[in-house]
Design an enzyme around this catalytic site. Sequence first.
Site, mmCIF file in Angstrom:
data_model
loop_
_atom_site.group_PDB
_atom_site.id
_atom_site.type_symbol
_atom_site.label_atom_id
_atom_site.label_comp_id
_atom_site.label_asym_id
_atom_site.label_seq_id
_atom_site.Cartn_x
_atom_site.Cartn_y
_atom_site.Cartn_z
ATOM 1 N N HIS A 200 6.503 -6.006 -5.560
ATOM 2 C CA HIS A 200 6.024 -5.091 -4.522
ATOM 3 C C HIS A 200 4.825 -5.621 -3.748
ATOM 4 O O HIS A 200 4.368 -4.973 -2.799
ATOM 5 C CB HIS A 200 5.736 -3.706 -5.110
ATOM 6 C CG HIS A 200 4.472 -3.601 -5.900
ATOM 7 N ND1 HIS A 200 3.351 -2.953 -5.438
ATOM 8 C CD2 HIS A 200 4.166 -4.032 -7.139
ATOM 9 C CE1 HIS A 200 2.411 -2.990 -6.357
ATOM 10 N NE2 HIS A 200 2.870 -3.639 -7.395
ATOM 11 N N CYS A 319 -5.164 -0.381 -9.361
ATOM 12 C CA CYS A 319 -5.001 -0.101 -10.787
ATOM 13 C C CYS A 319 -6.257 0.513 -11.393
ATOM 14 O O CYS A 319 -6.220 1.021 -12.508
ATOM 15 C CB CYS A 319 -4.643 -1.382 -11.538
ATOM 16 S SG CYS A 319 -3.037 -2.051 -11.072
#
Length: 376
Positions: A200, A319
């Site tokens: 991605h 993240c």
Amino acid sequence: MIYLDNAATTKPCREAVDAVLEAAGEFGNPSSLHGLGLKAEKLINRSKESLAKKLKVNKKQIYFTSGGTEANNLAIFGAAEAMKRTGKRIITSKIEHPSVIEAFKRLGSVGYDVVFADADREGRVNIDSVRNALTSDTIFVSIMHVNNETGVIQPIEEISKAVKNVSPKCIMHTDCVQSFCKMPVHPSELGADMVTISAHKIHGFKGCGALYTGNVRLVPQIYGGEQQNEVRPGTENVAGILAFGAACDAAVCDTEALRGKRELMRREILNYAPWAEINGSDVYNSGSVLNVSFPGIKAEILLHSLERHEIYISTGSACSSHKPQPSHVLTAMGIDAASVAGAVRISFSQETTDAEIIEAAKHIAAEADSIKRYMR
């Protein structure tokens, strides 16, 4: 809409979307022995060949995972466990992705001798810091290729040579999630035994990554099946894998074009807001990321104020976006607390236009000025 958060994820390309539709028609389980299963297996092999060609490696040494985080974990835990009778020293840096740093911390808690190498003000891992940590019983070193918060290219080739000179059996791993298909990534030239990549980040879909393992023996971290030589068992994500290969084939690896986009954004922002500070090397940069600080403001406020103009940037690694702690990368670089608190990450793809950059820079600077006045 102006999307400038490509280091977090990229918009799937047409080729990847078409690949998913193709995979939907070939819905067989690739482990099944009948014709539908064999067709699905061929699709996986097709993508594996695409990745292998781009990396210039043997396709048999590529294993698909659920993403970059799992690939990093498989490399770190799998190699450390396989090498534990050889030694216990393992080395990484203070500016790695959380999937590497947290894995190393975990190994440290179970008896491994973990060293976190320093980075300099430019955002590059200090080679001397790595050299000073090396011992003959060092079994594993993981240093990322391009930093996900600054776009700074790390001296992987030099670090690898230093590692092999001291500990020839040591495994050299590099996280290439932010460099693959944005600049040449060839493990043999980098001196890397293992390489992590992710779909991605190159206009594929989320939920698919890969680990190139070279000739490294890994202890599996998942059990329960015979898929992928039992190194990473579990039914393969055929659609995600096929889209990964399609995105890889379609990728335009034009580092100079990315650097041009970054430089244009840098100039425009400093033109409108000369008080802004650029974080990370301009020379050793992939061009995919511009990290800029607006001291005296809170980056989160700037991020949300830009949404009114449909401009999307980030404050750092996606993240870690829900953690209140300041950026560990910028902190490790020695940047002061006020600048870290006001730092945003602007990241580009080949689809980003100059017009979008110029328009976004104007709004970023104007909103930053407004927030600074309000906070003052």
